[in-house]
Scaffold this motif. Structure first.
Motif, mmCIF file in Angstrom:
data_model
loop_
_atom_site.group_PDB
_atom_site.id
_atom_site.type_symbol
_atom_site.label_atom_id
_atom_site.label_comp_id
_atom_site.label_asym_id
_atom_site.label_seq_id
_atom_site.Cartn_x
_atom_site.Cartn_y
_atom_site.Cartn_z
ATOM 1 N N ILE A 9 10.655 6.037 -7.861
ATOM 2 C CA ILE A 9 9.666 6.954 -8.451
ATOM 3 C C ILE A 9 10.037 7.263 -9.908
ATOM 4 O O ILE A 9 9.181 7.284 -10.790
ATOM 5 N N ASP A 10 11.336 7.461 -10.183
ATOM 6 C CA ASP A 10 11.789 7.682 -11.572
ATOM 7 C C ASP A 10 11.413 6.492 -12.447
ATOM 8 O O ASP A 10 10.998 6.651 -13.593
ATOM 9 N N TYR A 11 11.596 5.297 -11.906
ATOM 10 C CA TYR A 11 11.272 4.076 -12.665
ATOM 11 C C TYR A 11 9.776 4.029 -13.000
ATOM 12 O O TYR A 11 9.397 3.730 -14.134
ATOM 13 N N LEU A 16 7.878 2.829 -16.582
ATOM 14 C CA LEU A 16 6.506 2.310 -16.660
ATOM 15 C C LEU A 16 5.546 3.340 -17.250
ATOM 16 O O LEU A 16 4.434 2.999 -17.642
ATOM 17 N N GLU A 17 6.002 4.594 -17.302
ATOM 18 C CA GLU A 17 5.176 5.704 -17.792
ATOM 19 C C GLU A 17 3.837 5.758 -17.067
ATOM 20 O O GLU A 17 2.774 5.836 -17.695
ATOM 21 N N ARG A 18 3.916 5.672 -15.755
ATOM 22 C CA ARG A 18 2.703 5.765 -14.931
ATOM 23 C C ARG A 18 2.891 6.852 -13.879
ATOM 24 O O ARG A 18 4.019 7.239 -13.553
ATOM 25 N N ILE A 38 12.247 2.558 2.778
ATOM 26 C CA ILE A 38 11.651 3.790 2.231
ATOM 27 C C ILE A 38 10.134 3.683 2.170
ATOM 28 O O ILE A 38 9.471 4.426 1.454
ATOM 29 N N LEU A 39 9.599 2.751 2.956
ATOM 30 C CA LEU A 39 8.153 2.520 2.925
ATOM 31 C C LEU A 39 7.379 3.793 3.256
ATOM 32 O O LEU A 39 6.386 4.124 2.597
ATOM 33 N N ASP A 40 7.849 4.509 4.291
ATOM 34 C CA ASP A 40 7.134 5.744 4.690
ATOM 35 C C ASP A 40 7.115 6.755 3.547
ATOM 36 O O ASP A 40 6.097 7.385 3.269
ATOM 37 N N LYS A 41 8.255 6.869 2.845
ATOM 38 C CA LYS A 41 8.335 7.851 1.759
ATOM 39 C C LYS A 41 7.461 7.438 0.587
ATOM 40 O O LYS A 41 6.725 8.249 0.009
ATOM 41 N N LEU A 42 7.510 6.154 0.214
ATOM 42 C CA LEU A 42 6.703 5.690 -0.917
ATOM 43 C C LEU A 42 5.208 5.798 -0.615
ATOM 44 O O LEU A 42 4.410 6.133 -1.485
ATOM 45 N N LYS A 43 4.841 5.509 0.627
ATOM 46 C CA LYS A 43 3.427 5.617 1.010
ATOM 47 C C LYS A 43 2.959 7.067 0.873
ATOM 48 O O LYS A 43 1.878 7.332 0.355
ATOM 49 N N LYS A 44 3.810 7.984 1.289
ATOM 50 C CA LYS A 44 3.458 9.399 1.233
ATOM 51 C C LYS A 44 3.325 9.885 -0.225
ATOM 52 O O LYS A 44 2.365 10.547 -0.585
ATOM 53 N N ILE A 45 4.291 9.505 -1.055
ATOM 54 C CA ILE A 45 4.294 9.986 -2.442
ATOM 55 C C ILE A 45 3.136 9.379 -3.242
ATOM 56 O O ILE A 45 2.496 10.060 -4.032
ATOM 57 N N THR A 46 2.883 8.092 -3.032
ATOM 58 C CA THR A 46 1.870 7.406 -3.857
ATOM 59 C C THR A 46 0.471 7.492 -3.259
ATOM 60 O O THR A 46 -0.514 7.381 -3.976
ATOM 61 N N GLY A 47 0.387 7.631 -1.950
ATOM 62 C CA GLY A 47 -0.923 7.576 -1.294
ATOM 63 C C GLY A 47 -1.458 6.155 -1.218
ATOM 64 O O GLY A 47 -2.644 5.941 -0.927
ATOM 65 N N ALA A 48 -0.582 5.169 -1.480
ATOM 66 C CA ALA A 48 -1.025 3.769 -1.519
ATOM 67 C C ALA A 48 -1.213 3.208 -0.112
ATOM 68 O O ALA A 48 -0.655 3.718 0.855
ATOM 69 N N LYS A 49 -2.015 2.138 -0.041
ATOM 70 C CA LYS A 49 -2.154 1.403 1.216
ATOM 71 C C LYS A 49 -0.987 0.432 1.348
ATOM 72 O O LYS A 49 -0.492 -0.084 0.344
ATOM 73 N N VAL A 50 -0.574 0.186 2.581
ATOM 74 C CA VAL A 50 0.518 -0.754 2.826
ATOM 75 C C VAL A 50 -0.051 -2.062 3.365
ATOM 76 O O VAL A 50 -0.824 -2.063 4.323
ATOM 77 N N ALA A 51 0.320 -3.163 2.703
ATOM 78 C CA ALA A 51 -0.148 -4.493 3.114
ATOM 79 C C ALA A 51 1.043 -5.338 3.540
ATOM 80 O O ALA A 51 2.071 -5.376 2.850
ATOM 81 N N ILE A 52 0.915 -5.997 4.674
ATOM 82 C CA ILE A 52 1.980 -6.877 5.188
ATOM 83 C C ILE A 52 1.322 -7.971 6.017
ATOM 84 O O ILE A 52 0.220 -7.775 6.552
ATOM 85 N N HIS A 53 1.983 -9.122 6.124
ATOM 86 C CA HIS A 53 1.411 -10.189 6.953
ATOM 87 C C HIS A 53 1.308 -9.724 8.412
ATOM 88 O O HIS A 53 2.194 -9.009 8.898
ATOM 89 N N SER A 54 0.261 -10.157 9.075
ATOM 90 C CA SER A 54 0.010 -9.696 10.455
ATOM 91 C C SER A 54 1.194 -9.967 11.387
ATOM 92 O O SER A 54 1.475 -9.169 12.282
ATOM 93 N N ALA A 55 1.935 -11.075 11.160
ATOM 94 C CA ALA A 55 3.045 -11.417 12.063
ATOM 95 C C ALA A 55 4.248 -10.492 11.915
ATOM 96 O O ALA A 55 5.115 -10.456 12.784
ATOM 97 N N ASP A 56 4.328 -9.739 10.826
ATOM 98 C CA ASP A 56 5.455 -8.808 10.632
ATOM 99 C C ASP A 56 5.057 -7.344 10.800
ATOM 100 O O ASP A 56 5.919 -6.456 10.786
ATOM 101 N N ALA A 57 3.755 -7.080 10.962
ATOM 102 C CA ALA A 57 3.257 -5.694 10.971
ATOM 103 C C ALA A 57 3.832 -4.857 12.111
ATOM 104 O O ALA A 57 4.146 -3.672 11.936
#
Ligand SMILES: [Zn+2]
Ligand SMILES: [Zn+2]
Length: 191
Positions: A9-11, A16-18, A38-57
């Motif tokens: 998040i600092d980065y 990136l100044e975003r 830290i996927l759960d934490k990053l998803k929460k902080i950013t509100g972003a959608k998580v994309a992964i191949h169906s075989a690893d989901a």
């Protein structure tokens, strides 16, 4: 890696100044814990959608347990408890040929069943996750290959891409002679 969300998040903010909420999609190259800790934490902080191949989901959602050596499984379980990593349900299930922004998804099973690479034909950047390692000026395969029968075929798919830079999951980027280096690696792989 677990414990690294603050650093990321600092980065985003300082380098990136975003705003972290500018991130709309987090693309996961494969389910291993050192790439999703830290996927759960990053998803929460950013509100972003998580994309992964169906075989690893199912591994990130906790429906399946990370396969691995008897040595690794307890370490991963221990880290999940210490760092309070929570399972994440994928919002987008990726398949070979899908497009995310300028990047094309290339399904490359081998390291894990749902490992992917991401290729951008405009700036010729290829993200390979853990499909390839780079050390001592040489491309190498990963130490762990869950599907050895598919690995060579998967890497063969990358051969005809015009690559300027290859970004690996752990080592330095490959910024020169990427195609030649991959050709050499593939030749050795077939010996
Ligand atoms: Zn991995
Ligand atoms: Zn890794």
């Amino acid at each position: 890696m677990p414990g690294k969300s603050g650093e990321i998040i600092d980065y985003i903010k300082n380098d990136l100044e975003r705003d972290p909420q500018d991130i709309k999609t987090i693309v996961v190259t494969h389910h291993h814990f050192d790439h999703t800790g830290i996927l759960d934490k990053l998803k929460k902080i950013t509100g972003a959608k998580v994309a992964i191949h169906s075989a690893d989901a199912d591994y990130i959602s906790g429906e399946k347990t990370q396969h691995g050596s008897l040595f690794m499984i307890p370490i991963v379980m221990f880290m999940k408890i210490i760092y309070r990593s929570r399972p994440v349900k994928a919002d987008i299930l990726l398949e070979d040929g899908d497009q995310i922004g300028d990047y094309r998804v290339i399904h490359t099973p081998g390291h894990t069943s749902g490992s992917i690479c991401l290729y951008n034909p405009i700036n010729k950047v290829l993200f390979v996750g853990d499909n390839l390692m780079y050390s001592n000026d040489k491309i190498e395969g990963p130490r762990v290959v869950h599907e050895p029968e598919n690995y060579k075929k998967s890497i063969e798919k990358l051969r005809n891409l015009d690559m300027g830079v290859i970004l690996t999951g752990h080592e330095q980027p490959i910024t020169s002679g990427a195609n030649n280096r991959l050709d050499t690696f593939l030749t050795e792989l077939y010996d």
